[in-house]
Design a protein around this motif. Structure first.
Motif, PDB file in Angstrom:
ATOM      1  N   SER A  48       0.408  -1.301  -0.016  1.00  0.00           N
ATOM      2  CA  SER A  48       0.296  -0.143  -0.182  1.00  0.00           C
ATOM      3  C   SER A  48       1.295   1.076   0.028  1.00  0.00           C
ATOM      4  CB  SER A  48      -1.245   0.240   0.805  1.00  0.00           C
ATOM      5  OG  SER A  48      -0.189  -0.216   2.298  1.00  0.00           O
ATOM      6  N   THR A 106      -0.174   3.077  -5.335  1.00  0.00           N
ATOM      7  CA  THR A 106      -1.301   4.105  -4.454  1.00  0.00           C
ATOM      8  C   THR A 106      -2.169   4.793  -5.409  1.00  0.00           C
ATOM      9  OG1 THR A 106       0.378   5.864  -4.342  1.00  0.00           O
ATOM     10  CG2 THR A 106       0.542   4.093  -2.854  1.00  0.00           C
ATOM     11  N   PRO A 107      -2.440   5.528  -5.700  1.00  0.00           N
ATOM     12  CA  PRO A 107      -3.325   6.216  -6.507  1.00  0.00           C
ATOM     13  C   PRO A 107      -2.464   7.987  -7.384  1.00  0.00           C
ATOM     14  CG  PRO A 107      -4.418   6.295  -4.426  1.00  0.00           C
ATOM     15  CD  PRO A 107      -4.114   5.196  -3.857  1.00  0.00           C
ATOM     16  N   SER A 111      -5.798  -1.281 -10.224  1.00  0.00           N
ATOM     17  CA  SER A 111      -6.948  -2.162 -10.292  1.00  0.00           C
ATOM     18  C   SER A 111      -7.017  -3.573  -9.911  1.00  0.00           C
ATOM     19  CB  SER A 111      -7.585  -1.728 -10.126  1.00  0.00           C
ATOM     20  OG  SER A 111      -8.196  -0.229  -9.220  1.00  0.00           O
ATOM     21  N   ARG A 144      -4.187  -4.065  -7.524  1.00  0.00           N
ATOM     22  CA  ARG A 144      -4.368  -3.881  -5.318  1.00  0.00           C
ATOM     23  C   ARG A 144      -5.568  -2.804  -5.870  1.00  0.00           C
ATOM     24  NH1 ARG A 144      -2.809   0.828  -2.316  1.00  0.00           N
ATOM     25  NH2 ARG A 144      -4.102   0.757  -0.847  1.00  0.00           N
ATOM     26  N   SER A 145      -6.565  -3.259  -4.673  1.00  0.00           N
ATOM     27  CA  SER A 145      -7.488  -1.974  -4.848  1.00  0.00           C
ATOM     28  C   SER A 145      -7.277  -1.157  -4.275  1.00  0.00           C
ATOM     29  CB  SER A 145      -9.172  -2.275  -4.266  1.00  0.00           C
ATOM     30  OG  SER A 145      -9.530  -3.804  -4.868  1.00  0.00           O
ATOM     31  N   PRO A 146      -7.956   0.357  -4.237  1.00  0.00           N
ATOM     32  CA  PRO A 146      -7.174   1.761  -4.345  1.00  0.00           C
ATOM     33  C   PRO A 146      -7.886   1.677  -1.925  1.00  0.00           C
ATOM     34  CG  PRO A 146      -8.177   2.158  -5.881  1.00  0.00           C
ATOM     35  CD  PRO A 146      -8.947   1.036  -5.407  1.00  0.00           C
ATOM     36  N   ASP A 147      -8.728   0.846  -1.845  1.00  0.00           N
ATOM     37  CA  ASP A 147      -8.955   1.034  -0.417  1.00  0.00           C
ATOM     38  C   ASP A 147      -8.457  -0.244   0.073  1.00  0.00           C
ATOM     39  OD1 ASP A 147     -10.411  -0.974  -1.803  1.00  0.00           O
ATOM     40  OD2 ASP A 147     -12.598  -0.172  -1.216  1.00  0.00           O
ATOM     41  N   SER A 148      -7.700  -1.396  -0.130  1.00  0.00           N
ATOM     42  CA  SER A 148      -7.228  -2.162   1.111  1.00  0.00           C
ATOM     43  C   SER A 148      -5.843  -2.216   0.527  1.00  0.00           C
ATOM     44  CB  SER A 148      -7.774  -3.326  -0.428  1.00  0.00           C
ATOM     45  OG  SER A 148      -7.342  -4.584   0.060  1.00  0.00           O
ATOM     46  N   ASN A 149      -5.395  -2.602   1.595  1.00  0.00           N
ATOM     47  CA  ASN A 149      -4.476  -3.161   1.808  1.00  0.00           C
ATOM     48  C   ASN A 149      -3.539  -4.155   1.745  1.00  0.00           C
ATOM     49  OD1 ASN A 149      -3.904  -0.506   3.400  1.00  0.00           O
ATOM     50  ND2 ASN A 149      -4.160  -1.506   5.797  1.00  0.00           N
TER      51      ASN A 149
END
Length: 463
Positions: A343, A347-348, A391, A398-403
């Motif tokens: 993470s 990142t975004p 994503s 990795r999904s933006p809201d996941s670690n």
């Protein structure tokens, strides 16, 4: 100059006021008229010359006539001169160049080739002494040639070069005759310049090995150059984005191969890791203020990768055991392993790119590149690599809201992170951690030089 393999005997005559010396050379037949360099040597001063012979593409019935002496300090005895083809079928040009530099009064200098995407290549390291182009026997087509007497043309790609067929009254400047050889097709192109660099006027074939032979000298008679120094280098033309996309499709095809696993096999990972010797981390603690600085990428992976010796970054691995979800217990790059949260790296604010697909006789590897949006590295990769959706993609996402990220375990996924990292700050904040693993092999050799991909693998090689 396309070498066809068919040769013919060409008579060469050396003439002086009192004597004539006849010799013979084997020349290659060509489909079109070309300039052929003949190598002339003179025993008195151990001098080497290149005589640029205009071939009509077929066997020449009349002899090539050369008048001696070529200059006042050379022998007037025609028997002191010999002639042979510079590029001969079945002969190693590098060995021939080495023989010339050892036996004759010929120096050595170095040249390099720089790449500008998508496919522009510039030869650098050439001589530059501010010579005037109007004294230059080779010049661009843009020059006004109406005042020239008897000119002939070398048609190559997008440029026509002009070779003056009249002797120059003024002293000729040093110039570079540049021969570019495609080692696969055996095609040789001829260029020249008095500048410090030369941009090749046509696109090179991607993922192709080329050789450069550069002869620095002066024209002392019409079309005859006394050679002062020689340079040689070889290089592989880079993959364009089209070849990177083809590599990407091969990687996808490999992960979907029925011979491996019938369905996707992704494994969750929370950290990416990097292996280094203990001394490497001690140096960071003591000498770099806790910063693990990025370094220029070595020649590991595909030798035609556009990243090689061009982009700076840090390599991390996402390889885990699909059964345990843990990294391997053995390292080839050092006994200390730093684990950094995925993470933190994806990142975004970052972009993800597919860069390479290769193997070292065991498991295939995929190289992904992570860049900060808008950075120089990001601009570099936009022109050369294939962007991926962070994503979801076929290798690491990795999904933006996941670690947690998901990694494809059918290939070894490597991540080249293009920023330096303050690892001390991450360790102190307990975002990152260190572990010790068993080391095998020579980590320094693998890091500095890199291990090229397996050449005979039909899965990951484009050729």
């Amino acid at each position: 100059m396309a070498i066809t393999g068919q040769t013919y005997d060409q008579e060469v005559v050396f003439k002086s006021r009192l004597d004539t010396h006849v010799t013979h050379v084997k020349l290659n037949k060509h489909e079109v008229p070309v300039w052929i360099p003949l190598q002339i040597t003179e025993v008195k001063t151990n001098s080497v010359f290149l005589y640029m012979f205009r071939s009509s593409g077929v066997e020449r019935m009349s002899p090539i006539t050369l008048f001696t002496p070529l200059s006042s300090d050379l022998s007037g005895d025609v028997a002191d001169y010999s002639c042979e083809a510079l590029f001969k079928d079945g002969k190693d040009e590098k060995e021939q160049i080495g023989f010339l530099t050892q036996k004759f009064r010929v120096g050595i200098f170095s040249v390099d080739v720089n790449h500008t995407p998508p496919s522009t290549y510039t030869v650098t390291g050439l001589t530059s002494h501010g010579f005037q182009n109007d004294l230059h026997p080779f010049t661009d087509l843009s020059r006004n040639t109406q005042s020239e007497k008897e000119t002939s043309f070398i048609e190559k790609g997008f440029r026509s070069l002009i070779l003056s067929s009249t002797s120059l009254e003024k002293a000729s400047p040093c110039l570079n005759l540049v021969f570019l050889k495609d080692t696969e097709t055996k095609c040789i192109n001829l260029f020249s310049t008095v500048n410090s660099k030369l941009t090749l006027p046509f696109q090179l074939r991607p993922v192709t090995e080329y050789e450069l032979f550069v002869f620095r000298g002066k024209e002392i008679q019409t079309c005859c150059f006394k050679i002062e120094a020689i340079a040689h280098c070889s290089f592989i033309s880079y993959m364009t984005q089209m070849e990177v996309f083809e590599m990407y499709k091969r990687a996808i095809g490999h992960t979907l191969s029925p011979g491996l696993i019938q369905c996707y096999d992704f494994c969750p990972v929370t950290h990416l890791y990097r292996n280094k010797p203990l001394l490497h981390f001690l140096n960071i603690y003591n000498n770099t203020n806790g910063i693990m600085f990025k370094y220029i990428k070595n020649f590991g992976g595909d030798p035609a990768s556009t990243l090689n010796r061009k982009l700076h970054g840090l390599f991390f691995s996402a390889k885990v055991d699909p059964t345990t979800g843990l990294p391997p217990p053995v390292s080839y790059y050092g006994e200390q392993r730093i684990h950094i949260p995925v993470s933190f790296m994806i990142t975004p604010d970052t972009n993800l790119y597919f860069a390479d697909f290769y193997c070292h006789y065991v498991k295939h590897k995929v190289t992904l590149v992570v860049t900060l949006k808008g950075s120089e590295a990001d601009e570099f990769c936009q022109k050369r690599l294939m962007p991926l959706n962070q994503s979801f993609n076929e290798f690491l996402f990795r999904s933006p809201d996941s670690n947690v990220a998901m990694v494809n375990t059918r290939v070894t996924v490597e991540v080249f992170y293009t920023e330096s990292i303050d690892i001390v700050n991450l360790l102190e904040s307990k975002c990152a951690y260190l572990t010790t693993v068993k080391q095998t092999g020579n980590p320094l050799l693998k890091t500095i030089v890199g291990i090229p991909k397996r050449k005979d693998c039909k899965i990951c090689n484009l050729k």
